[in-house]
Design a protein around this motif. Structure first.
Motif, PDB file in Angstrom:
ATOM      1  N   ILE A 130       0.909  -1.254  -0.020  1.00 29.42           N
ATOM      2  CA  ILE A 130       0.043   0.097   0.096  1.00 29.42           C
ATOM      3  C   ILE A 130       0.798   1.147  -0.030  1.00 29.42           C
ATOM      4  N   ASP A 159      -3.758  -8.052  -0.259  1.00 28.34           N
ATOM      5  CA  ASP A 159      -4.547  -6.710   0.220  1.00 28.34           C
ATOM      6  C   ASP A 159      -5.652  -6.438  -0.786  1.00 28.34           C
ATOM      7  N   LYS A 199      -7.276   1.582  -0.880  1.00 29.23           N
ATOM      8  CA  LYS A 199      -6.155   0.798  -0.302  1.00 29.23           C
ATOM      9  C   LYS A 199      -6.024  -0.197  -1.300  1.00 29.23           C
ATOM     10  N   CYS A 213      -4.339   0.727  -4.447  1.00 29.33           N
ATOM     11  CA  CYS A 213      -2.678   1.143  -4.052  1.00 29.33           C
ATOM     12  C   CYS A 213      -1.972  -0.335  -3.927  1.00 29.33           C
ATOM     13  N   ALA A 214      -2.452  -1.310  -3.161  1.00 24.86           N
ATOM     14  CA  ALA A 214      -1.899  -2.629  -3.005  1.00 24.86           C
ATOM     15  C   ALA A 214      -1.680  -3.083  -4.448  1.00 24.86           C
TER      16      ALA A 214
END
Ligand code: GLU
Length: 284
Positions: free
Chosen positions: A60, A144, A79, A82-83
């Motif tokens: 992340i 994630d 998130k 981003c991950a």
């Protein structure tokens, strides 16, 4: 009694590194020279004939930086995006650095579901064994991008302890932004005493950890104590140490008094699933 002097003889080691140890504090960008040193040390451990697993956070954090976001995302979907970006970039950097030393890494992404489902768990276990046989260093992170609240570990301290138990590792090193365990928060209490050895996690330690503000808070001491319960119960020693200077791994392996050492206590009735809680899955 086994102790730090026996660490050099460990055969299977899991090392966890946190996002804060992989990025520059001021800019949030990847700390390449640190990653380079980490990769060299891990390859050397492998060259000594040990099985090595790296549990690396940073997906992340690296994704946020790659996408040029100002703040760490708070929304779940942000998130996860981003991950998705950061995990690929992180692996690209690891691949490149390991290639310098002719060491092959692999990526294993897991969720709680991987552990709860018997078939998935056995598959993950077999894959780890096969990678060890091939001399590969697996790099593990939580998946994630697809986790939901019900199936997320949420922190890599827990994940790395679960991986330690899954592969029957004999040592877990948690590298964080804290030196280890104190009797109180040393930033607020000058009398706080550093604890370098924990023979057994007793009720006192447990309740101190539950109120993590009374212990060094930043790395989440409660999650580290619960990771220590899993790792030591499965039969592995565990060390929490400060990852600021990555050579600390060599010092630990040489038996130097660095960080907090939690002694293994193999519990004959240890069952990994006892340590993995899930909330009832709902489609709503
Ligand atoms: N899996 C998260 C990531 O790679 C990190 C979780 C943690 O830092 O414990 O960004």
């Amino acid at each position: 009694m086994a102790g730090r002097e026996d660490l050099k003889d460990k055969k299977r080691i899991v090392i966890k590194i946190g996002s804060s140890s992989l990025t520059h504090q001021e800019t949030g960008r990847i700390n390449l020279s640190k990653m380079e040193r980490l990769v060299r040390i891990l390859t050397d451990l492998r060259n000594e004939g040990k099985d090595v697993i790296l549990v690396s956070s940073g997906a992340i954090a690296v994704g946020k930086e790659t996408l040029g976001l100002q703040n760490r995302p708070t929304e779940k979907v942000e998130k996860q995006a981003c991950a998705a970006v950061g995990q690929a970039r992180l692996m690209m950097v690891y691949q490149k650095l390991f290639a310098e030393y002719n060491q092959v890494p692999a990526q294993i992404l897991m969720t709680k579901y991987t552990m709860i489902n018997d078939i998935s768990r056995e598959n993950a276990q077999n894959t780890f064994q096969e990678l060890f046989r091939m001399g590969v260093i697996p790099i593990v992170n939580e998946n994630d991008t697809v986790t939901t609240d019900e199936i997320e570990f949420g922190d890599n301290d827990t994940l790395s302890a679960i991986v330690t138990a899954l592969v029957n590792a004999d040592l877990l090193i948690l590298l964080s932004d804290i030196d280890g365990l104190y009797t109180d928060d040393p930033r607020q209490n000058a009398e706080a005493v550093f604890i370098d050895f924990v023979e057994r996690i007793d009720d006192r330690l447990d309740s101190m950890a539950k109120d993590s503000s009374t212990l060094v808070g930043t790395g989440g001491m409660a999650t580290k104590i619960s990771a220590a319960k899993i790792a030591t119960g499965s039969g592995a020693d565990m060390i929490i140490a400060n990852g600021e200077e990555i050579n600390i791994i060599n010092a630990i392996m040489a038996g130097e008094k660095k960080g907090t050492f939690f002694q293994a206590h193999r519990n004959e009735n240890f069952k990994l699933l006892d340590y993995i809680s899930t909330r009832q899955y709902s489609n709503k």
